[in-house]
Design a protein around this motif. Sequence first.
Motif, mmCIF file in Angstrom:
data_model
loop_
_atom_site.group_PDB
_atom_site.id
_atom_site.type_symbol
_atom_site.label_atom_id
_atom_site.label_comp_id
_atom_site.label_asym_id
_atom_site.label_seq_id
_atom_site.Cartn_x
_atom_site.Cartn_y
_atom_site.Cartn_z
ATOM 1 N N LEU A 114 -6.812 -4.609 5.317
ATOM 2 C CA LEU A 114 -6.847 -5.571 4.215
ATOM 3 C C LEU A 114 -6.909 -4.860 2.864
ATOM 4 O O LEU A 114 -6.168 -5.193 1.934
ATOM 5 C CB LEU A 114 -8.046 -6.506 4.381
ATOM 6 N N ILE A 115 -7.781 -3.871 2.751
ATOM 7 C CA ILE A 115 -7.869 -3.100 1.498
ATOM 8 C C ILE A 115 -6.537 -2.415 1.215
ATOM 9 O O ILE A 115 -6.045 -2.421 0.080
ATOM 10 C CB ILE A 115 -9.007 -2.060 1.572
ATOM 11 N N THR A 116 -5.945 -1.842 2.245
ATOM 12 C CA THR A 116 -4.658 -1.161 2.080
ATOM 13 C C THR A 116 -3.594 -2.118 1.570
ATOM 14 O O THR A 116 -2.864 -1.811 0.631
ATOM 15 C CB THR A 116 -4.227 -0.543 3.425
ATOM 16 N N ASP A 117 -3.522 -3.288 2.193
ATOM 17 C CA ASP A 117 -2.494 -4.258 1.827
ATOM 18 C C ASP A 117 -2.696 -4.812 0.426
ATOM 19 O O ASP A 117 -1.752 -4.895 -0.351
ATOM 20 C CB ASP A 117 -2.488 -5.398 2.848
ATOM 21 N N ARG A 118 -3.907 -5.174 0.107
ATOM 22 C CA ARG A 118 -4.183 -5.846 -1.165
ATOM 23 C C ARG A 118 -4.368 -4.904 -2.345
ATOM 24 O O ARG A 118 -4.143 -5.314 -3.493
ATOM 25 C CB ARG A 118 -5.424 -6.730 -1.043
ATOM 26 N N TRP A 119 -4.763 -3.665 -2.076
ATOM 27 C CA TRP A 119 -5.042 -2.765 -3.182
ATOM 28 C C TRP A 119 -4.008 -1.658 -3.295
ATOM 29 O O TRP A 119 -3.268 -1.585 -4.277
ATOM 30 C CB TRP A 119 -6.450 -2.198 -3.034
ATOM 31 N N TYR A 120 -3.928 -0.797 -2.291
ATOM 32 C CA TYR A 120 -3.007 0.344 -2.374
ATOM 33 C C TYR A 120 -1.539 -0.097 -2.414
ATOM 34 O O TYR A 120 -0.785 0.309 -3.290
ATOM 35 C CB TYR A 120 -3.193 1.297 -1.189
ATOM 36 N N ILE A 121 -1.139 -0.884 -1.440
ATOM 37 C CA ILE A 121 0.270 -1.270 -1.357
ATOM 38 C C ILE A 121 0.659 -2.117 -2.561
ATOM 39 O O ILE A 121 1.731 -1.908 -3.147
ATOM 40 C CB ILE A 121 0.577 -1.984 -0.027
ATOM 41 N N ALA A 122 -0.188 -3.054 -2.959
ATOM 42 C CA ALA A 122 0.125 -3.885 -4.135
ATOM 43 C C ALA A 122 0.318 -3.010 -5.369
ATOM 44 O O ALA A 122 1.273 -3.197 -6.135
ATOM 45 C CB ALA A 122 -0.983 -4.911 -4.352
#
Length: 147
Positions: A114-122
Amino acid sequence: MNKILPPVLAALVAVLMLLVDHFCPVLQIIAPPYQPGGAVLLVLGILLTLLARLQFARAKTNIYTFSEPGSLQTGGVFALSRNPMYLGFTMALLGGAVMLGSLSALLLSAVFALITDRWYIAYEERAMRHKFGAAFDAYAASTRRWC
């Protein structure tokens, strides 16, 4: 969160999974006969991450999340996923969680995703769209974010 690099966060989550599973596991949901299957996911995740890293090195392009994108990678493992390194980290953590077998470990691997999707990838996709415009949009339209 201040600019924690993704591999550092993945390592922190892995350690936290081990600690939580050891000291206060929240329900054992994967029985021992199935736990070794997580090793397959763990190894595949590490392999995918290394293949993506190698592709960046061969292209001599920037790998660091919070720096300007160097080049748009669309071939190799990036033809399968726009984010094979993040997918690899997530697979490896999920594999570790399956090996541990507890709900707490599985939840922590989900938190990483979730952190990866919402923070890093975004963050990275905004930077890629800004730098590469229509080329990135075409790539994003034809290649899934995760797999």
